[in-house]
Motif scaffolding. Structure first.
Motif, short mmCIF file in Angstrom:
data_model
loop_
_atom_site.label_atom_id
_atom_site.label_comp_id
_atom_site.label_asym_id
_atom_site.label_seq_id
_atom_site.Cartn_x
_atom_site.Cartn_y
_atom_site.Cartn_z
N GLU A 1 -39.20 -9.86 -4.95
CA GLU A 1 -38.26 -8.48 -4.91
C GLU A 1 -38.05 -7.05 -4.71
O GLU A 1 -39.02 -7.29 -3.64
N ARG A 2 -37.11 -5.96 -4.41
CA ARG A 2 -37.45 -4.93 -4.45
C ARG A 2 -36.33 -4.03 -4.95
O ARG A 2 -35.83 -4.26 -5.45
N ASP A 3 -37.40 -2.22 -5.26
CA ASP A 3 -36.81 -1.96 -6.38
C ASP A 3 -35.86 -0.75 -5.43
O ASP A 3 -36.61 -0.12 -4.06
N CYS A 4 -34.58 -0.43 -5.98
CA CYS A 4 -33.70 0.71 -4.74
C CYS A 4 -33.63 1.42 -5.70
O CYS A 4 -31.92 1.63 -5.92
N SER A 5 -34.35 1.60 -7.35
CA SER A 5 -34.00 2.53 -7.98
C SER A 5 -33.45 3.56 -7.92
O SER A 5 -32.12 5.01 -8.56
N LEU A 6 -33.79 4.29 -6.06
CA LEU A 6 -34.08 5.78 -5.86
C LEU A 6 -32.71 5.62 -5.65
O LEU A 6 -32.27 5.21 -4.00
N GLN A 7 -31.11 6.27 -6.58
CA GLN A 7 -30.05 6.63 -5.89
C GLN A 7 -29.48 7.39 -5.62
O GLN A 7 -29.87 8.36 -6.79
N ARG A 8 -27.82 7.83 -5.04
CA ARG A 8 -27.28 8.85 -5.29
C ARG A 8 -26.07 8.25 -5.41
O ARG A 8 -26.15 7.65 -4.34
N ARG A 9 -25.23 8.65 -6.68
CA ARG A 9 -23.86 8.52 -6.39
C ARG A 9 -23.85 6.73 -6.09
O ARG A 9 -23.12 6.29 -5.83
N HIS A 10 -24.43 6.06 -7.28
CA HIS A 10 -24.52 4.89 -6.92
C HIS A 10 -24.69 4.00 -5.61
O HIS A 10 -24.55 2.94 -5.30
N GLN A 11 -25.70 5.42 -4.41
CA GLN A 11 -25.46 4.66 -3.42
C GLN A 11 -27.12 4.70 -2.47
O GLN A 11 -27.26 5.76 -3.71
N LYS A 12 -28.03 3.26 -2.31
CA LYS A 12 -29.66 3.83 -2.33
C LYS A 12 -29.72 4.52 -1.49
O LYS A 12 -29.02 4.46 -0.56
N VAL A 13 -30.85 5.39 -1.47
CA VAL A 13 -31.30 6.43 -1.02
C VAL A 13 -33.32 5.75 -0.07
O VAL A 13 -33.18 5.72 0.98
#
Length: 645
Positions: free
Chosen positions: A225-237
């Protein structure tokens, strides 16, 4: 294996594919628009063919032209990268009809997962858990509002054909639903030509965890898996692998669900199953739900490559060429931890506004993997995504990988455009993120803290002042001393604040810079300049802009008094385009009274819509642009009458 492939993409992903193809002895054909004639991917490829004007619709989205070029060049297959035509089933069918191989899944698999509502029904049938919601065909606003009530607020409105956060709105109360629905539909219609939406339960402490899968049309495996929780405006950071706090039980459950999803559609190639996870009670095997499937390689695939040691592009080429999966599930390793940070040309304090500019200076440190499609001297254009690079670090533990990421970001040197570099570095130092306590709301909650400017040390300001005055060059102070004890004054702008520095010579090899009543000594030694005994930091100058690379890369602009006077004379009455783009809509007319914050126009640029609002109450004196106009940065769109107050 193929002898030659065409890459139907641009930028960093095209460069990434070229590197792997070269390692396998496969020749590459690049395509480029007029805006990309000098691009890095063009220089790297064995062959390169011009396909049209800068606009994607006239170049990178012209499927027939791409196939024509592939046939003329003698390519046997087309790799779509991600974005553009990578998930277009009609393009897949056209490629195969031309006798070429599409390096990716079948058209039927893409169609099966292309619409979120249909995909969720398919996943339910395959035994994959899905988020509670309404995915039906009835798009009547009253029916949708009733569905939202039944699900229970807060809910999420999502475009059926959506992606990248477009056509998505969170709604916390019934009275907000109608306006949010209109906004989501309008954005979806513009982005996808389809304004249908679905309604889902909004998870209160959500984490975005996705599973990398790979299939050969028969068998399928997952690569963790990958964790992609760090987002702004629903876009991954920032993305990472593996997910912090992941248990073996939950990893097995998510992996099995992802593989079931892939097998359900006979998937071939690289894909990603995205799950929303309720982390309010830790990571539990009964608290994850299918969101969507990306039927392509993901932007964040390097973190998976880092922890497995597997080249996913190589697997794509081998499977597309007819080979079976190179490994079984039990053979796929998981070693250490990896992070990827997306470095963009964007103005973070202005709401992450995409930016343009020529990269006058671009240097990355050793010790990190850098995936980039640009070089120093390249221009970030308004036609494409403003990504500069992906910075990837790996380590035996999460703590070490994160420390390496912080160091890599702090040592990266970028000048010529505003960037999110300081913001990314602040994220890596965030206490909650460092502890692995992440969810998709982290950035929004702590945005003020994350975008707060770091006050540069006085010695950094002093160096900028000497640079602005042109006194850092060898021998420059020799002439300066001729008019001592006279002083020279320069005014700099830094993050909206003005700084006045007074420079006085103290011989041909030194100076004193006075800033806000404090004096900073500067000495030019054989080893270079020192400020208060500390060695000068690397820097770059482009016109009136000076960037110093001191961890957070503060930027200073030399203020010309004449320019400031001209700006002041404008009185703030002009509403200007913040970047080059297309005027999508104008909502006011001459003589109309407007209120502060009222929507005046929408500008489309860099694949996003930007709403321009009135800065004050007033009356429209003149409308200077119309829907459909292509405008440059700084173009006046609306002028208000002079404020007589």
């Amino acid at each position: 294996m193929f002898d030659k492939i065409l890459i139907a993409n641009r930028g960093e992903i095209a460069c990434r594919i070229i590197e792997t193809a070269r390692s396998l002895g496969v020749a590459t054909v690049a395509v480029y628009s007029e805006a990309d004639a000098r691009a890095k991917h063009v220089a790297l490829a064995d062959e390169a063919v011009l396909i049209g004007p800068p606009q994607p619709a006239e170049s990178y989205l012209k499927g027939e032209r791409l196939i024509e070029v592939a046939l003329e060049a003698g390519a046997q297959a087309i790799h779509p990268g991600y974005g553009f035509l990578s998930e277009n089933p009609d393009f897949v069918e056209a490629v195969e009809a031309a006798g070429l191989t599409f390096i990716g899944p079948s058209a039927s698999a893409i169609r099966a997962m292309g619409l979120k509502d249909a995909a969720k029904k398919l996943m339910e049938a395959a035994g994959v858990p899905v988020v509670p919601g309404y995915h039906g065909d009835n798009q009547d606003p009253e029916h949708l509002a009733g569905a939202a009530e039944a699900i229970g607020y807060p809910v999420l409105i999502k475009a059926v054909a959506g992606g990248g956060g477009k056509g998505m709105r969170k709604v916390v109360a019934p009275q907000e639903f109608a306006a949010a629905l209109d906004a989501a539909r309008g954005e979806a219609r513009t982005a996808f030509g389809n304004d249908a939406v679905l309604i889902e339960k909004y998870v209160e402490k959500p984490r975005h965890i996705e599973v990398q899968i790979f299939g050969d049309g028969g068998e399928a495996v997952h690569l963790y898996e990958r964790d992609c929780s760090l987002q702004r405006r629903h876009q991954k950071v920032i993305e990472e692998a593996p997910a912090p706090g992941m248990t073996e039980e939950m990893r097995a459950a998510m992996g099995e669900a992802a593989v079931r999803a892939a097998r359900a559609i006979g998937y071939k190639g690289a894909g990603t199953i995205e799950f929303i996870v309720d982390a309010s009670d830790g990571l539990r095997a009964d608290r994850f739900w299918f969101m969507e499937m990306n039927t392509r390689l993901q932007v964040e695939h390097p973190v998976t490559e880092a922890v497995t040691g597997i080249d996913l592009v190589e697997w794509q080429l081998r499977v597309a060429a007819g080979e079976p999966l190179p490994m079984t599930q039990d053979e796929i390793p998981l070693k250490g931890h990896a992070f990827e940070a997306r470095l963009y040309a964007e103005d973070v304090p202005k709401g992450f506004l995409p930016a343009t500019g020529t990269l006058s200076h671009l240097i990355f440190p050793d010790g990190a993997r850098i995936d980039s499609g640009v070089r120093a001297g390249d221009t970030i254009s308004p036609f494409y995504d403003p990504m500069i690079a992906k910075v990837i670090t790996h380590g035996p533990t999460r703590e070490i990988a994160l420390a390496r990421m912080t160091r890599a970001l702090e040592q990266s040197e970028v000048a010529g455009s505003v960037t999110n570099l300081a913001f990314l570095a602040a994220l890596t130092r965030h206490q909650g993120f460092a502890a692995g306590d992440v969810d998709t709301g982290l950035i929004e909650r702590d945005l003020d803290q994350l975008v707060a400017g770091v006050v540069p040390a006085p010695r950094i300001v002093a160096q900028a002042a000497l640079a602005a005055a042109g006194l850092l060059q060898p021998g420059a102070l020799s002439g300066f001393t001729l008019w001592a004890p006279l002083a020279r004054s320069v005014t700099l702008a830094h993050e909206g604040e003005e700084i006045t520095a007074v420079i006085r010579a103290r011989g041909p090899e030194g100076a004193v810079i006075e800033i806000d009543g404090a004096e900073i000594g500067a000495d030019c030694e054989a080893s270079g300049w020192r400020f208060e005994g500390v060695k000068a930091v690397p820097m770059a100058r482009a016109g009136a802009r000076i960037t110093l690379f001191s961890g957070v890369a503060p930027v200073f602009d030399l203020i010309d008094p004449l320019d400031r006077a001209g700006a002041d004379a404008g009185g703030g009455n002009l509403i200007e385009a913040p970047m080059p783009g297309l005027v999508k809509a104008v909502f006011v007319s001459t003589g109309e009274a407007v209120a502060e914050g009222q929507r005046l126009a929408i500008l489309e640029a860099m694949k996003m819509e930007h709403t321009l609002v009135a800065a004050r109450d007033g009356v429209v004196a003149e409308v200077l642009a119309a829907a459909g106009d292509q405008v440059e940065a700084g173009a006046a769109l609306v002028r208000l009458e002079e404020d007589e107050a």
